[in-house]
Design a protein around this motif. Structure first.
Motif, mmCIF file in Angstrom:
data_model
loop_
_atom_site.group_PDB
_atom_site.id
_atom_site.type_symbol
_atom_site.label_atom_id
_atom_site.label_comp_id
_atom_site.label_asym_id
_atom_site.label_seq_id
_atom_site.Cartn_x
_atom_site.Cartn_y
_atom_site.Cartn_z
ATOM 1 N N THR A 149 -19.753 74.879 -24.420
ATOM 2 C CA THR A 149 -20.521 73.917 -23.635
ATOM 3 C C THR A 149 -20.301 72.259 -24.731
ATOM 4 O OG1 THR A 149 -22.602 74.548 -24.401
ATOM 5 C CG2 THR A 149 -21.640 75.208 -21.788
ATOM 6 N N ARG A 150 -20.426 72.666 -25.670
ATOM 7 C CA ARG A 150 -19.995 71.415 -26.520
ATOM 8 C C ARG A 150 -18.236 71.213 -26.993
ATOM 9 N NH1 ARG A 150 -24.200 72.616 -31.197
ATOM 10 N NH2 ARG A 150 -23.785 70.053 -31.648
ATOM 11 N N PRO A 151 -17.877 69.638 -27.180
ATOM 12 C CA PRO A 151 -17.039 69.691 -26.800
ATOM 13 C C PRO A 151 -16.035 69.806 -28.270
ATOM 14 C CG PRO A 151 -17.979 67.650 -27.464
ATOM 15 C CD PRO A 151 -19.213 68.445 -27.103
ATOM 16 N N GLY A 152 -14.692 70.406 -28.354
ATOM 17 C CA GLY A 152 -13.560 70.529 -29.006
ATOM 18 C C GLY A 152 -13.951 71.097 -30.152
ATOM 19 N N LEU A 153 -13.284 71.215 -31.037
ATOM 20 C CA LEU A 153 -13.073 72.690 -31.691
ATOM 21 C C LEU A 153 -12.671 72.014 -33.553
ATOM 22 C CD1 LEU A 153 -11.804 76.024 -30.731
ATOM 23 C CD2 LEU A 153 -9.145 74.740 -31.955
ATOM 24 N N ALA A 154 -14.095 72.134 -33.895
ATOM 25 C CA ALA A 154 -13.939 71.415 -35.702
ATOM 26 C C ALA A 154 -13.663 72.497 -36.199
ATOM 27 C CB ALA A 154 -15.505 71.196 -35.722
ATOM 28 N N PRO A 155 -12.853 71.597 -37.358
ATOM 29 C CA PRO A 155 -12.711 72.779 -38.565
ATOM 30 C C PRO A 155 -13.691 73.880 -39.289
ATOM 31 C CG PRO A 155 -11.564 70.809 -38.939
ATOM 32 C CD PRO A 155 -12.304 70.296 -38.261
ATOM 33 N N VAL A 156 -13.789 74.600 -39.281
ATOM 34 C CA VAL A 156 -14.480 76.102 -40.024
ATOM 35 C C VAL A 156 -14.191 75.829 -41.605
ATOM 36 C CG1 VAL A 156 -15.047 78.321 -40.057
ATOM 37 C CG2 VAL A 156 -14.126 77.039 -38.585
ATOM 38 N N THR A 157 -14.809 74.940 -42.829
ATOM 39 C CA THR A 157 -14.296 74.897 -43.927
ATOM 40 C C THR A 157 -14.853 75.856 -45.016
ATOM 41 O OG1 THR A 157 -15.055 72.776 -44.181
ATOM 42 C CG2 THR A 157 -13.416 72.562 -43.105
ATOM 43 N N SER A 158 -15.897 75.672 -45.077
ATOM 44 C CA SER A 158 -16.820 76.000 -46.125
ATOM 45 C C SER A 158 -16.706 77.221 -46.559
ATOM 46 C CB SER A 158 -18.454 75.926 -45.960
ATOM 47 O OG SER A 158 -18.730 76.719 -44.633
ATOM 48 N N ASP A 159 -17.051 77.928 -48.042
ATOM 49 C CA ASP A 159 -16.389 79.285 -47.920
ATOM 50 C C ASP A 159 -17.844 80.823 -46.446
ATOM 51 O OD1 ASP A 159 -14.890 78.369 -49.531
ATOM 52 O OD2 ASP A 159 -16.005 79.071 -51.706
ATOM 53 N N ALA A 160 -18.350 79.549 -46.410
ATOM 54 C CA ALA A 160 -19.853 80.534 -45.964
ATOM 55 C C ALA A 160 -19.377 80.849 -44.329
ATOM 56 C CB ALA A 160 -21.418 80.133 -46.191
ATOM 57 N N ASP A 161 -18.968 80.140 -43.617
ATOM 58 C CA ASP A 161 -18.805 80.103 -42.356
ATOM 59 C C ASP A 161 -16.889 79.946 -42.498
ATOM 60 O OD1 ASP A 161 -20.768 78.667 -42.095
ATOM 61 O OD2 ASP A 161 -19.679 76.274 -41.151
ATOM 62 N N ARG A 162 -16.317 80.422 -43.360
ATOM 63 C CA ARG A 162 -15.367 80.704 -43.094
ATOM 64 C C ARG A 162 -14.971 82.690 -43.470
ATOM 65 N NH1 ARG A 162 -9.822 77.967 -44.159
ATOM 66 N NH2 ARG A 162 -8.771 79.566 -44.486
ATOM 67 N N ALA A 163 -15.914 82.882 -43.873
ATOM 68 C CA ALA A 163 -16.501 84.600 -44.022
ATOM 69 C C ALA A 163 -17.522 85.290 -42.438
ATOM 70 C CB ALA A 163 -17.295 84.959 -46.064
ATOM 71 N N ALA A 164 -18.007 84.323 -42.459
ATOM 72 C CA ALA A 164 -18.888 84.634 -41.369
ATOM 73 C C ALA A 164 -17.558 84.688 -40.225
ATOM 74 C CB ALA A 164 -19.772 83.552 -40.862
ATOM 75 N N ALA A 165 -16.756 83.489 -40.113
ATOM 76 C CA ALA A 165 -14.973 83.450 -39.198
ATOM 77 C C ALA A 165 -14.602 84.707 -38.942
ATOM 78 C CB ALA A 165 -14.631 82.071 -38.620
ATOM 79 N N ARG A 166 -14.368 84.922 -40.516
ATOM 80 C CA ARG A 166 -13.916 86.503 -40.689
ATOM 81 C C ARG A 166 -14.295 87.988 -39.715
ATOM 82 N NH1 ARG A 166 -12.852 84.505 -45.661
ATOM 83 N NH2 ARG A 166 -14.323 85.938 -46.874
ATOM 84 N N ALA A 167 -15.810 87.573 -40.666
ATOM 85 C CA ALA A 167 -16.524 89.182 -39.902
ATOM 86 C C ALA A 167 -16.608 89.167 -37.957
ATOM 87 C CB ALA A 167 -18.083 89.002 -40.105
ATOM 88 N N VAL A 168 -16.178 88.110 -37.915
ATOM 89 C CA VAL A 168 -16.264 87.900 -36.076
ATOM 90 C C VAL A 168 -14.895 88.485 -35.735
ATOM 91 C CG1 VAL A 168 -16.245 86.762 -34.344
ATOM 92 C CG2 VAL A 168 -18.151 86.478 -35.782
ATOM 93 N N ILE A 169 -13.786 88.289 -36.398
ATOM 94 C CA ILE A 169 -12.285 88.467 -36.325
ATOM 95 C C ILE A 169 -12.226 90.162 -36.704
ATOM 96 C CG2 ILE A 169 -10.288 88.366 -36.763
ATOM 97 C CD1 ILE A 169 -10.426 84.960 -37.511
ATOM 98 N N GLU A 170 -12.683 90.194 -38.016
ATOM 99 C CA GLU A 170 -12.800 91.786 -38.035
ATOM 100 C C GLU A 170 -13.084 93.102 -37.071
ATOM 101 O OE1 GLU A 170 -11.290 93.550 -40.499
ATOM 102 O OE2 GLU A 170 -11.111 92.104 -42.148
ATOM 103 N N ARG A 171 -14.424 92.536 -35.716
ATOM 104 C CA ARG A 171 -14.903 93.356 -35.103
ATOM 105 C C ARG A 171 -14.000 93.522 -33.924
ATOM 106 N NH1 ARG A 171 -19.602 90.818 -32.337
ATOM 107 N NH2 ARG A 171 -19.589 92.793 -31.679
ATOM 108 N N VAL A 172 -12.346 92.376 -33.559
ATOM 109 C CA VAL A 172 -11.532 92.469 -32.358
ATOM 110 C C VAL A 172 -10.768 94.177 -32.515
ATOM 111 C CG1 VAL A 172 -10.400 91.851 -31.300
ATOM 112 C CG2 VAL A 172 -11.740 89.761 -32.533
ATOM 113 N N ALA A 173 -11.092 94.672 -31.404
ATOM 114 C CA ALA A 173 -10.147 95.977 -31.939
ATOM 115 C C ALA A 173 -8.392 95.527 -30.966
ATOM 116 C CB ALA A 173 -10.440 96.410 -30.133
ATOM 117 N N VAL A 174 -7.943 96.348 -31.830
ATOM 118 C CA VAL A 174 -6.459 96.005 -31.573
ATOM 119 C C VAL A 174 -5.773 97.352 -30.878
ATOM 120 C CG1 VAL A 174 -4.493 96.641 -33.173
ATOM 121 C CG2 VAL A 174 -6.351 95.519 -33.827
ATOM 122 N N LYS A 175 -4.848 97.124 -29.978
ATOM 123 C CA LYS A 175 -4.048 97.847 -28.678
ATOM 124 C C LYS A 175 -2.391 97.178 -28.853
ATOM 125 C CE LYS A 175 -4.287 99.378 -24.586
ATOM 126 N NZ LYS A 175 -5.207 99.748 -23.322
ATOM 127 N N GLY A 176 -1.817 98.042 -28.532
ATOM 128 C CA GLY A 176 -0.013 97.698 -28.139
ATOM 129 C C GLY A 176 -0.703 97.580 -26.588
#
Length: 347
Positions: A149-176
């Protein structure tokens, strides 16, 4: 998906003022091949918030939302208001919480449609080359915007935030991917409907497209007598980094992108969803970004392995948002897409 995480109380930070829905704007969202041209210009991807208190993909509670805002100032439709506050509501979220020390900091990202642009082989997601206008300081990282609900797509830059982003992506399931057989834009409801239950700004008297233009645009001007229909604005396009001076007469210059394209979702499982869930998905602010039309056209219905924003500084943010959306709706991604998503955030 619902029930796996406890509900979260959250003050809704953005809510446009009630207004006549009017024309829906003229930009056709190309990522899923739009159909029809509603209103004066017509959009092809259908946006429109919905929800009269029926728990949806995110567990909205309560009745129809009200809109705040300053309304119209003068006959030319110029307005200054923004989104008014809304009472806190309990929702069920699939995002990871507490990874950055903030409750509910993470939600899902969306699989972008990619049709004409190629992905840089290094996939580094570094800053884009060249100068440009000063960034819109209102934009926020997906980590700080779990509801969209808030605007835009600000860059994810800090090491901590990028690690948090990877942790979210890791949870995504994979399928053909499954077949595209049976896909049609109409299977996701009427374009930009205001009655998609369970999404922000549902049944607020304004279609989804205009809700999103209000969310992300600056220097908004509205149609005379309306505080809904945007006729002019300035947009900082996250995909290219360009500043766009938009006018409704050339509405297709700004289009509403489904971060996870509708046809992509169809192949990854949405074909088996009930119609009301597909309608929520198509109108969910979490999955929608106003962007430069040619960038949306180039993206088409590709995933991150085939297309990434030309603006490299937002690639981690983009793939995080892609992941947030897929987690919200229990959608898998392809193995190639997940690998590319992790790479953008340093994985």
């Amino acid at each position: 998906m619902r029930g796996r995480f406890p509900g979260r109380d959250r003050a809704r930070a953005a809510n446009p003022g009630t207004a006549a829905s009017g024309a829906y704007g003229a930009a056709a969202d190309r990522d899923h091949g739009g159909s029809g041209t509603p209103g004066g210009g017509g959009t092809a991807e259908g946006d429109g918030p919905g929800g009269s208190g029926v728990p949806g993909a995110r567990g909205w509670r309560g009745g129809a939302r009200t809109r705040g805002g300053s309304g119209v100032r003068g006959a030319d439709g110029t307005a200054g208001g923004g989104f008014g506050p809304e009472p806190a509501r309990s929702r069920v979220r699939a995002g990871v919480r507490g990874r950055t020390g903030r409750a509910g900091a993470v939600v899902l990202t969306a699989l972008l449609a990619a049709g004409g642009c190629s992905v840089d082989p290094d996939g580094s997601g570094g800053p884009s080359a060249g100068g440009g206008p000063a960034p819109d300081r209102r934009v926020v990282s997906p980590l700080r915007n779990p509801e969209g609900t808030r605007p835009g797509l600000a860059p994810v830059t800090s090491d901590a935030d990028r690690a948090a982003a990877r942790a979210v992506i890791e949870r995504v399931a994979v399928k053909g991917p499954g077949p595209r057989t049976g896909y049609d834009r109409d299977r996701f409801g009427h374009a930009w409907t205001d009655t998609a239950d369970g999404v922000p700004w549902a049944r607020n008297g304004c279609d989804t497209r205009n809700d999103l233009l209000r969310r992300d645009g600056r220097e908004l001007r509205f149609r005379s007598g309306s505080d809904c229909v945007v006729i002019a604005m300035t947009l900082s396009d996250p995909y290219t980094g360009q500043r766009v001076e938009w006018r409704k007469e050339k509405a297709a210059e700004v289009q509403i992108d489904h971060v996870v394209p509708l046809s992509y979702s169809w192949r990854m499982g949405a074909a088996r969803w009930p119609e009301d869930k597909r309608e929520r998905f198509a109108n969910d602010a979490l999955n929608l970004l106003p962007v430069l039309g040619r960038a949306n056209t180039a993206k088409r219905d590709s995933g991150p392995a085939a297309w990434l924003p030309p603006n490299r500084s937002v690639r981690c943010a983009y793939t995080l948002r892609f992941a947030q959306v897929t987690l919200e709706y229990d959608l898998p991604v392809t193995a190639a897409d997940k690998a590319m998503m992790l790479r953008q955030c340093g994985g």
